[in-house]
Scaffold this motif. Structure first.
Motif, short mmCIF file in Angstrom:
data_model
loop_
_atom_site.label_atom_id
_atom_site.label_comp_id
_atom_site.label_asym_id
_atom_site.label_seq_id
_atom_site.Cartn_x
_atom_site.Cartn_y
_atom_site.Cartn_z
N TYR A 274 17.53 3.83 -6.06
CA TYR A 274 16.19 3.31 -5.85
C TYR A 274 15.89 2.20 -6.86
N ASN A 275 16.36 2.36 -8.10
CA ASN A 275 16.19 1.31 -9.10
C ASN A 275 16.93 0.04 -8.68
N ILE A 286 15.10 0.90 2.60
CA ILE A 286 15.19 2.33 2.27
C ILE A 286 13.90 3.05 2.63
N LEU A 287 12.77 2.41 2.39
CA LEU A 287 11.49 3.03 2.76
C LEU A 287 11.42 3.29 4.26
N VAL A 314 10.91 5.65 -4.75
CA VAL A 314 11.26 4.27 -4.41
C VAL A 314 10.15 3.32 -4.87
N LEU A 315 8.91 3.70 -4.61
CA LEU A 315 7.77 2.86 -5.00
C LEU A 315 7.68 2.76 -6.53
N LEU A 368 1.76 -0.32 -6.68
CA LEU A 368 2.93 0.47 -6.30
C LEU A 368 2.88 1.87 -6.90
N VAL A 369 2.51 1.94 -8.17
CA VAL A 369 2.44 3.24 -8.84
C VAL A 369 1.32 4.09 -8.23
#
Length: 774
Positions: A274-275, A286-287, A314-315, A368-369
């Motif tokens: 994911y990173n 991927i999402l 992911v986010l 995003l977080v």
């Protein structure tokens, strides 16, 4: 990047021939030179192969590729950076690189000993960028003039090959090309454009000389196409796009690996991927894949919850270090529609609504977080639904209803977890399986947790929460609307309100009023009192045990009965109604009492078994003489700790997975220590258990706890904090009965531990005690 010194290394010159390249891929050049180190290449490297494909794991090499459907790979062949879907047969001893095939209806075949490669070329003068396929035989010497003796193309003598295909010399080289330059490397072999027809894999495979070409249709198309030589293709290769293509293939494989791990509930984590996806620009792909997995997991809220938690990761990875803390509120109204759909069991619509809202939160790290927090909140909804399946094992039966105004009282011990805690916590318990060894304790000679219920004439619900400080809280409900905040754990009387719903005494969805429901079912209302004499945040399971006591008394007062096993599962369900989460160890220890090991398998619905270790009276007496219970004066760590542990579990952090494995084993070792009467072994398990808790929840050993433990160490077999740690109760198993009182005196002199308090305790062998007033 790393730099490494290869000691005693050798230089291997790579020729331009395919067989040399293939040989290095299949056989590690150092395997014979350093047999003591057993260097070997892996035959399967970063690849996804559907079970319908036919490949020999020992005799084929597949790298960075995805094979789907009806694909066969012959022995000793190499497949690299390919995506092949259906109806393709690759012969033996081939090398195939960069091939992309999507759903050919008819079977296509690559002959034995072939080299098929795809190159992305950029023709700057025409502004054209496209993939071009090339083919030749593994043993062909394509840079040697064609007229040399024994020269071949596609593993056939060139004269034979020309006869089979119908190709003539003038098709391959201009008349002004010298004989010595007439190599297959310079031949205009590979079609790139045709005026009217599309150029595809069939045209390339025709070059092998094995495809039937009636009426020379393919030959004529080939002859009228614009063609390039291998030399020209290599000179026009778009290196940047080649690397991008390999990168795309990398993530294609990873998407399949992620899907397989989620659906098959494998203990694999993908945080590094994911990173990388965030850096490489593949987060969106991927999402979308994770959305698809979540929507396809109907009927399995556990898989859906883990998938949504992975979307949160992911986010979070895409935000990097700039978005702030992941722990925080998830109550933005924009997400409410999606949450409501999930709450109502509409998984597919809920996931779609989440994705639609997510698309608005991708532009800044802080957004995003915040989106990640909401996905974790959505996962919690599905975790609750997964745990609620435990209600299957809560089946109360009818019994005589006590007379009006007669109290039904339920009293329970507290519990300490001796080994295995955290393995009972959802989702860990239903994804991994749990085992916890625990002890039910009376505190200062009494049951510290209890509730009492009676029916009253007036059709209302009177709830009284008795406080340790003598201040009581009373909540009265006369209408259904008064119960609607039952799922807000900090609202007054939330546990008691949820208990009436869990016990099916009251239904919020019924068209009848509260008064009508109470009068028709019970001839009046109920009054309930609840209490716990232990400090809040003790770590000794009082809230879950209190839920068990409340349910036991409430069921009996309403003319129902349920065994202790049923109550254990009822509390699991009740705590999900409350949205407080929670595992099963607390109610097992408090309702069953004694020294028990609780067990649950990795499956849904959650089924908990409580096994009595049948510890002898002598061992129980020895433990009572040596067990010291110390309140640190601090409240234990709270909800954010659970959130962090669950997040690490969903990410399948290797340390967390290994620790969970060790916790289950340790609980069983500790159980055997009690059975054998080996208190030194029990103490050793306590110390190991505390070390594991610190891995799961870094920071749970505060300065106060460290001082108390250091002072206790010389006199103790072992010690641990109850519950999550960080505060609450410390319990110490001393080496000798005399040490218990000596240690009490020593602890009173430890500086910096003001507010601590020592509690007398003893093992309670009964557990829940239920009584009905005469």
């Amino acid at each position: 990047m790393w730099v490494g010194l290869v000691e005693s290394g050798q230089f291997h010159y790579l020729s331009g021939e395919a067989q040399d390249h293939k040989k290095l891929i299949q056989i590690c050049p150092y395997s014979n030179n350093f047999p003591e180190k057993a260097f070997n290449w892996s035959n399967r490297t970063h690849s996804y192969i559907e079970s319908s494909c036919v490949t020999d794991e020992n005799n084929t090499t597949i790298m960075n590729s995805a094979l789907y459907g009806n694909v066969t790979v012959g022995d000793k062949s190499v497949v690299s950076c390919c995506k092949i879907r259906g109806n393709v047969t690759i012969g033996k001893d081939c090398y195939v690189a960069g091939l992309k095939v999507e759903n050919f209806k008819k079977m296509i075949s690559i002959d034995d000993y072939m080299v098929v490669q795809s190159f992305n070329v950029h023709l700057q003068t025409l502004g054209i960028t496209r993939d071009i396929l090339t083919i030749h035989g593994r043993y062909d010497k394509i840079q040697v003039p064609h007229w040399k003796s024994a020269n071949t193309f596609c593993n056939l003598p060139i004269v034979v090959w020309m006869t089979k295909t119908g190709i003539i010399k003038e098709d391959l080289w201009h008349t002004d090309v010298d004989n010595d330059d007439q190599t297959m490397f310079e031949a205009k072999l590979f079609p790139i454009l045709h005026a009217t027809d599309a150029i595809g894999l069939e045209d390339l495979l025709w070059i092998q000389g094995i495809v039937q070409d009636e009426d020379h249709v393919i030959l004529k198309r080939w002859q009228s196409s614009w063609r390039l030589s291998m030399r020209e293709i290599l000179s026009f290769v778009n290196a940047e796009q080649e690397l991008q293509s390999r990168r795309e293939m990398f993530y294609e494989v990873k998407k399949e690996e992620i899907t397989t791990a989620l659906i098959q509930r494998l203990h694999k984590g993908f945080h590094p991927i994911y990173n990388s996806a965030g850096i490489d620009g593949f987060s969106h792909a991927i999402l979308e894949k994770l959305d698809s997995v979540a929507k396809s997991s109907k009927g399995d809220p556990g898989v859906a919850a883990r998938t949504l938690a992975n979307i949160a990761d992911v986010l979070g990875s895409k935000a990097g270090q700039k978005g702030g803390l992941r722990s925080g509120p998830a109550a933005n109204k924009a997400w409410a529609k999606a949450f409501n759909l999930l709450e109502n069991g509409e998984l597919e619509r809920g996931v779609n609504a989440l994705a639609k809202e997510r698309s608005k939160w991708l532009e800044r790290p802080d957004l995003l977080v915040r989106a990640a927090r909401h996905y974790e909140g959505a996962a919690q909804i599905l975790i609750r639904q997964a745990v609620m399946t435990a209600k299957e094992f809560f089946k109360p039966e009818s019994c005589s209803m006590p007379f009006m105004n007669k109290w039904v009282t339920a009293q329970c011990p507290a519990r300490i977890d001796v080994s295995g805690g955290w393995s009972d916590t959802p989702p860990i318990t239903y994804e991994h399986g749990g085992a916890v060894t625990m002890i039910g304790l009376q505190i200062r000679g009494k049951h510290p947790v209890g509730a009492k219920v009676k029916r009253i004439d007036e059709p209302k619900l009177v709830m009284v929460i008795l406080g340790n400080d003598g201040e009581n809280t009373e909540v009265v409900c006369r209408d259904l609307s008064d119960l609607e905040d039952y799922y807000q754990p900090y609202s007054p009387g939330a546990l008691l309100k949820a208990s009436f719903i869990c016990a099916d005494i009251v239904s919020l969805t019924s068209p009848r009023s509260l008064k009508e429901q109470l009068m028709e079912g019970y001839g009046g209302g109920f009054e309930i009192h609840s209490w716990s004499v232990l400090p809040q945040g003790s770590g000794m399971g009082t809230s879950s045990i209190l839920a068990g006591a409340v349910m036991a008394a409430l069921l009996r007062a309403s003319g129902k009965s349920c065994d202790k096993k049923g109550l254990i599962h009822a509390v699991l369900y009740l705590e999900q109604l409350l949205t407080t989460g929670g595992g099963w160890q607390d109610q097992v220890g408090g309702l069953m009492g004694g020294i028990k090991i609780g067990l649950s398998e990795a499956k849904l619905p959650i089924a908990v078994e409580a096994v009595d270790l049948k510890v002898s009276d002598e061992v129980i007496q020895m433990v009572n003489e040596r067990l010291l219970l110390i309140y640190t004066g601090k409240t234990r760590l709270a909800r954010n700790l659970l959130q962090e542990v669950v997040r690490n579990w969903y990410a399948r952090n290797p340390n967390i997975v290994e620790t969970e494995n060790a916790l289950v084993i340790l609980a069983q070792e500790c159980a055997h220590g009690f059975i054998d009467g080996n208190l030194q072994k029990v103490g050793s398990c306590l110390d190991k258990y505390w070390a594991m808790k610190k891995i799961l929840a870094p920071g749970c050993e505060t300065a106060t706890i460290a001082k108390l433990m250091a002072a206790s160490r010389p006199f103790a077999y072992g010690m641990c904090m109850a519950g999550a740690g960080g505060g609450g109760f410390l319990y110490v198993l001393t080496k000798d009965a005399n040490h218990k009182h000596l240690l009490m005196d020593i602890l009173n002199t430890v500086e910096g531990t003001e507010g601590k308090e020592i509690y007398e305790c003893s093992i309670d062998t009964e557990g829940l005690v239920l009584s009905v007033e005469d």
